[in-house]
Design a protein around this motif. Structure first.
Motif, PDB file in Angstrom:
ATOM      1  N   THR A  95       0.840  -1.193   0.000  1.00 33.82           N
ATOM      2  CA  THR A  95       0.000   0.000   0.000  1.00 33.82           C
ATOM      3  C   THR A  95       0.878   1.247   0.000  1.00 33.82           C
ATOM      4  O   THR A  95       1.850   1.338   0.758  1.00 33.82           O
ATOM      5  CB  THR A  95      -0.920   0.007   1.232  1.00 33.82           C
ATOM      6  OG1 THR A  95      -1.771  -1.140   1.171  1.00 33.82           O
ATOM      7  CG2 THR A  95      -1.779   1.265   1.269  1.00 33.82           C
ATOM      8  N   ASN A 150       2.152   4.760   0.871  1.00 31.13           N
ATOM      9  CA  ASN A 150       2.082   5.611   2.056  1.00 31.13           C
ATOM     10  C   ASN A 150       3.182   6.648   1.947  1.00 31.13           C
ATOM     11  O   ASN A 150       4.354   6.298   1.736  1.00 31.13           O
ATOM     12  CB  ASN A 150       2.263   4.777   3.327  1.00 31.13           C
ATOM     13  CG  ASN A 150       1.970   5.567   4.590  1.00 31.13           C
ATOM     14  OD1 ASN A 150       2.448   6.682   4.765  1.00 31.13           O
ATOM     15  ND2 ASN A 150       1.194   4.974   5.488  1.00 31.13           N
ATOM     16  N   GLU A 192      -2.310   8.029  -1.593  1.00 27.87           N
ATOM     17  CA  GLU A 192      -2.225   7.537  -0.213  1.00 27.87           C
ATOM     18  C   GLU A 192      -3.271   6.435   0.013  1.00 27.87           C
ATOM     19  O   GLU A 192      -4.458   6.610  -0.277  1.00 27.87           O
ATOM     20  CB  GLU A 192      -2.482   8.690   0.767  1.00 27.87           C
ATOM     21  CG  GLU A 192      -2.313   8.311   2.223  1.00 27.87           C
ATOM     22  CD  GLU A 192      -0.856   8.171   2.631  1.00 27.87           C
ATOM     23  OE1 GLU A 192      -0.579   7.368   3.539  1.00 27.87           O
ATOM     24  OE2 GLU A 192       0.007   8.889   2.048  1.00 27.87           O
ATOM     25  N   GLY A 193      -2.812   5.274   0.499  1.00 30.78           N
ATOM     26  CA  GLY A 193      -3.714   4.160   0.762  1.00 30.78           C
ATOM     27  C   GLY A 193      -4.036   3.299  -0.447  1.00 30.78           C
ATOM     28  O   GLY A 193      -4.775   2.317  -0.325  1.00 30.78           O
TER      29      GLY A 193
END
Length: 475
Positions: A422, A424, A438-439
């Motif tokens: 993921t 980040n 993000e994510g």
């Protein structure tokens, strides 16, 4: 004393070129690929790529890094941080933008820019922005760019104080044709945007989402049609930058069918984000304020179709980062603002004063791999062409960058197509304090980046030193 045949051998990987995939070793000598085959002889250094892909280092041909405004302000992303981010994401070469300020010569605009660029870790080259094509600039300064290997010009059809009139644009096209240079174009209609923007502000509509209302598809489509038509008039090749909508790609496709020398580029944020992201609360929409603006749901599908047809053949980052904590909230921090600064009651700037741009240099290849290859939209050679080969061919680096062939620079990325992670921002190397992804969960990540035969990133750890990137003169 052991005599090695190669400085480096990358063994047992699936080699992905712009046209094929096959199992092979790659031998490197003096920073150049010298052999591709099975069971190559020994290298002084050896890397195993078993069960992984070996792809060409990415070439990102559209990066705004450490640009200097006439006021003296400098973009937050430096050549050191930006190139670290690029290498970590699998991109080994960048083409950035040398500024020209209106009313100034090229030479007197940001005279220390080459010195700033010399801190880069990735290899780099430049497009020259032209905002004031005076006779002196056209006849004396642009020809001197050739000695630096700068073979492309960038023009804006919108933004004050960057935009050119049609007559000025024609003069740049004509000079580029005379000198054998490429012209790249930001296509939006300035007057239409100004009219819409003023109406929205007068109605009290100031939130980030109204940035997209002020820049609908039609203002990009019209400007692309006009830019292509004027380029056809002169007979000069152009590339239309950051195509955001299918209607704009259609203009390019129609022109290509007429035999016009026009190419199209799009960016990852247009393939993964929509106008809905501009509507996020707490000023979060400012994070994705960029121009052309994000579009409605469904436009991404039209862009993917244009990519599959080859109408859009380069996917760049258009990395132009402004921190969310500071710059996105500061109307005076951008050299690309348009209109009079206006503050909302909470102190945030109105949409017309939010600095335009998103950071994407570190995530470009990973997000594209997941969207294109992992999800089955495109095959591996197409991924290589979109991230590296096609840009190398367009901008004079064919044979040196952009593919895995004997004689090319040994810019290689060992890529794990099964690794899932993921995104980040806390794991990233850019100077900007946020990422639009993000994510976002992606399958397919770089594990090792090699620049000219030297391992410069291993498992997200930067091993190269500042200043080891090289200026790339272009043919």
């Amino acid at each position: 004393m052991v005599d090695f045949d190669f400085d480096l051998v990358v063994r047992d990987g699936t080699v992905v070129t712009s046209f094929d995939c096959f199992s092979a070793d790659i031998g490197v000598k003096d920073g150049v690929i010298t052999a591709i085959g099975r069971n190559l002889r020994r290298g002084r250094e050896e890397l195993s790529a078993e069960h992984q892909l070996v792809i060409p280092g990415g070439l990102d041909p559209h990066c705004h890094i450490e640009e200097v405004a006439e006021s003296g302000s400098v973009q937050e992303e430096t050549f050191e941080t930006g190139s670290k981010a690029a290498l970590a994401g699998g991109t080994t070469s960048l083409i950035c933008f040398k500024p020209q300020w209106r009313g100034h010569s090229i030479k007197s605009s940001a005279p220390d820019y080459l010195e700033r660029a010399s801190r880069a870790l990735a290899d780099y080259s430049f497009h020259q922005i032209i905002t004031d094509p005076s006779p002196e600039v056209l006849d004396q300064e642009i020809p001197t760019l050739l000695a630096l290997g700068v073979r492309s010009l960038k023009v804006f059809l919108t933004y004050d104080p960057l935009r050119l009139s049609d007559g000025q644009f024609i003069s740049v096209l004509s000079k580029a044709k005379q000198l054998g240079m490429m012209v790249t174009v930001h296509c939006e209609n300035y007057d239409a945007i100004e009219w819409l923007q003023n109406a929205l502000l007068a109605a009290g509509k100031t939130a980030p989402v109204y940035h997209a209302w002020a820049r609908p598809v039609v203002v990009e489509r019209e400007a692309a049609h006009r830019a292509i038509s004027l380029a056809e008039l002169v007979g000069q090749p152009i590339q239309v930058f950051h195509v955001s909508a299918g209607a704009v790609a259609d203009e390019i496709e129609r022109a290509r069918k007429r035999g016009s020398k026009v190419w199209g580029e799009t960016c990852m944020h247009y393939l993964t984000h929509t106008i809905a992201d501009l509507e996020k609360p707490h000023f979060e929409g400012a994070k994705v304020v960029c121009s052309p603006a994000l579009r409605d749901e469904g436009e991404a599908d039209r862009l993917w179709a244009a990519i599959s047809r080859g109408t859009l053949n380069v996917i760049s980052s258009d990395h132009c980062g402004f921190s969310f904590a500071k710059a996105k909230r500061d109307p005076g921090s951008s050299a690309y603002g348009q209109g009079t600064a206006l503050l909302n009651d909470d102190g945030t700037p109105a949409f017309n004063s939010i600095p335009n741009g998103v950071p994407g240099i570190e995530t470009r290849m990973t997000v594209l791999f997941n969207e294109a290859v992992t999800k089955g939209r495109l095959d591996l050679p197409a991924f290589v062409r979109l991230t590296s080969t096609n840009a190398a061919h367009l901008f004079g680096l064919k044979g040196r960058k952009g593919d895995i062939i004997p004689g090319a620079d040994a810019d290689l990325v060992i890529w794990d197509p099964t690794r899932e992670k993921t995104i980040n921002v806390s794991d990233m190397h850019q100077a900007i304090d946020y990422t639009p992804w993000e994510g976002y969960s992606a399958k397919g990540w770089p594990t090792t980046t090699i620049r000219r035969g030297e391992v410069v990133v291993r498992d997200n750890q930067i091993l190269a030193k500042a200043g080891t990137g090289k200026l790339l003169p272009r043919a």
